[in-house]
Design a protein around this motif. Sequence first.
Motif, PDB file in Angstrom:
ATOM      1  N   LEU A  29       3.417   7.010   5.594  1.00 18.41           N
ATOM      2  CA  LEU A  29       2.151   7.715   5.372  1.00 18.41           C
ATOM      3  C   LEU A  29       1.859   8.664   6.537  1.00 18.41           C
ATOM      4  N   ASN A  48      -0.356  -0.103  14.777  1.00 22.41           N
ATOM      5  CA  ASN A  48      -1.287  -1.114  14.267  1.00 22.41           C
ATOM      6  C   ASN A  48      -2.521  -1.074  15.171  1.00 22.41           C
ATOM      7  N   TYR A  89       0.369   4.543  -2.500  1.00 20.53           N
ATOM      8  CA  TYR A  89      -0.252   5.792  -2.031  1.00 20.53           C
ATOM      9  C   TYR A  89       0.722   6.965  -2.182  1.00 20.53           C
ATOM     10  N   LEU A 111      -8.937  12.290   4.796  1.00 23.51           N
ATOM     11  CA  LEU A 111     -10.278  12.101   5.378  1.00 23.51           C
ATOM     12  C   LEU A 111     -10.445  12.919   6.659  1.00 23.51           C
ATOM     13  N   LEU A 141      -4.576   7.561  12.820  1.00 25.22           N
ATOM     14  CA  LEU A 141      -3.682   6.451  13.160  1.00 25.22           C
ATOM     15  C   LEU A 141      -3.399   5.692  11.874  1.00 25.22           C
ATOM     16  N   ASP A 142      -2.132   5.368  11.624  1.00 27.73           N
ATOM     17  CA  ASP A 142      -1.829   4.519  10.468  1.00 27.73           C
ATOM     18  C   ASP A 142      -0.656   3.616  10.789  1.00 27.73           C
ATOM     19  N   ILE A 143      -0.686   2.433  10.195  1.00 30.56           N
ATOM     20  CA  ILE A 143       0.371   1.440  10.428  1.00 30.56           C
ATOM     21  C   ILE A 143       1.643   1.795   9.662  1.00 30.56           C
ATOM     22  N   VAL A 149      -8.974   5.527  11.784  1.00 31.51           N
ATOM     23  CA  VAL A 149      -8.031   4.402  11.800  1.00 31.51           C
ATOM     24  C   VAL A 149      -7.687   4.099  10.342  1.00 31.51           C
ATOM     25  N   GLY A 150      -6.400   4.125  10.025  1.00 36.84           N
ATOM     26  CA  GLY A 150      -5.992   3.982   8.623  1.00 36.84           C
ATOM     27  C   GLY A 150      -6.132   5.330   7.932  1.00 36.84           C
ATOM     28  N   ILE A 190       0.822  -1.219   0.000  1.00 38.43           N
ATOM     29  CA  ILE A 190       0.000   0.000   0.000  1.00 38.43           C
ATOM     30  C   ILE A 190       0.854   1.268   0.000  1.00 38.43           C
TER      31      ILE A 190
HETATM   32  C1  LIG Z   1      -7.758   2.914   2.054  1.00 35.65           C
HETATM   33  S1  LIG Z   1      -6.731   3.768   3.234  1.00 35.65           S
HETATM   34  C2  LIG Z   1      -7.990   4.646   4.073  1.00 35.65           C
HETATM   35  C3  LIG Z   1      -7.910   6.143   3.857  1.00 35.65           C
HETATM   36  C4  LIG Z   1      -9.043   6.892   4.510  1.00 35.65           C
HETATM   37  N1  LIG Z   1      -9.047   6.732   5.945  1.00 35.65           N
HETATM   38  C5  LIG Z   1     -10.376   6.476   3.946  1.00 35.65           C
HETATM   39  O1  LIG Z   1     -11.192   5.883   4.677  1.00 35.65           O
HETATM   40  O2  LIG Z   1     -10.605   6.715   2.761  1.00 35.65           O
HETATM   41  C6  LIG Z   1      -6.292   2.456   4.380  1.00 35.65           C
HETATM   42  C7  LIG Z   1      -5.147   2.806   5.317  1.00 35.65           C
HETATM   43  O3  LIG Z   1      -5.179   1.902   6.420  1.00 35.65           O
HETATM   44  C8  LIG Z   1      -3.869   1.665   6.857  1.00 35.65           C
HETATM   45  N2  LIG Z   1      -3.881   0.427   7.637  1.00 35.65           N
HETATM   46  C9  LIG Z   1      -4.026  -0.843   7.174  1.00 35.65           C
HETATM   47  N3  LIG Z   1      -4.005  -1.718   8.185  1.00 35.65           N
HETATM   48  C10 LIG Z   1      -3.860  -0.992   9.331  1.00 35.65           C
HETATM   49  C11 LIG Z   1      -3.767  -1.355  10.707  1.00 35.65           C
HETATM   50  N4  LIG Z   1      -3.850  -2.641  11.096  1.00 35.65           N
HETATM   51  N5  LIG Z   1      -3.622  -0.363  11.619  1.00 35.65           N
HETATM   52  C12 LIG Z   1      -3.545   0.936  11.232  1.00 35.65           C
HETATM   53  N6  LIG Z   1      -3.615   1.323   9.937  1.00 35.65           N
HETATM   54  C13 LIG Z   1      -3.778   0.378   8.991  1.00 35.65           C
HETATM   55  C14 LIG Z   1      -3.074   1.605   5.564  1.00 35.65           C
HETATM   56  O4  LIG Z   1      -1.687   1.848   5.771  1.00 35.65           O
HETATM   57  C15 LIG Z   1      -3.757   2.693   4.716  1.00 35.65           C
HETATM   58  O5  LIG Z   1      -3.097   3.906   4.810  1.00 35.65           O
END
Ligand SMILES: C[S@@+](CC[C@H](N)C(=O)[O-])C[C@H]1O[C@@H](n2cnc3c(N)ncnc32)[C@H](O)[C@@H]1O
Length: 228
Positions: free
Chosen positions: A118, A137, A46, A92, A112-114, A85-86, A42
């Motif tokens: 990013l 995470n 991105y 967003l 929060l992002d893993i 989250v993510g 990912i």
């Molecule tokens: C599709 S983007 C979402 C962007 C925005 N929040 C939205 O809803 O459109 C997904 C994000 O989730 C993050 N992500 C995936 N698994 C995760 C985890 N276990 N904990 C935190 N972040 C995570 C990815 O790194 C990525 O940046």
Amino acid sequence: MDREPIAAVKDKAHWLTERVEAALESGEIDEAEWHRQVAEVITPAYLAADTPWGQSGKMGDEDGWNYARSLICDAIDGDGSFLDVGCANGFLMECMKRWAVERGLRVQPYGLDISPELVELARERLPNWAGRIYTGNVMTWRAAQRFDFVRTGLEYAPSRRRRDLARRILDDLVAEGGRLIVGTYHGEGVGPDSLEREMESWGFAVAGHTSRPHRDDRLVYRVLWIDA
Ligand SMILES: C[S@@+](CC[C@H](N)C(=O)[O-])C[C@H]1O[C@@H](n2cnc3c(N)ncnc32)[C@H](O)[C@@H]1O
């Protein structure tokens, strides 16, 4: 004309999902490696995008982003803190604040992002909120506070851990009287869809849902929520 398989429309990265799920189930990788491999694919995709929504994983134009994401606001029923989250590049977070204002609401966004790369990008884009954007995470992250609204995707955990993901957010991250928001995701039809039924079968009471038509008439954009 053959239509694109529904799994591919629902999940543009379904090849990745299938690969890591199979490797986890066969014992070839563990859950830490599942998360690592997802982030490894990912993150560069991105970072290479040239639009704010592309850096959040959404193809298309800005109208498409607004259409596909602003329905998350239907789950916001008052002022409060909002954890994405993510959060990827934080787009967003910014949009939720603006969309909420348009509805007469005030949300304080957190992220929060893993992926550390990013998170770095999000902090650069949003310097005033740099202290509210965390690397971690969601399955293990220890937060210094709770949030009135926490949005997540269940696909941020392996299939077998999705119930645990929802449970941990409700137990550890959502404030008393607060709300877990799931989506947007691609659901089916207007009534309860398969994810909603699955979450109910796990023992969660889905308090509400919202949806919008998708360009593929087999699907709708959906958001559901569960009250803590
Ligand atoms: C599709 S983007 C979402 C962007 C925005 N929040 C939205 O809803 O459109 C997904 C994000 O989730 C993050 N992500 C995936 N698994 C995760 C985890 N276990 N904990 C935190 N972040 C995570 C990815 O790194 C990525 O940046």
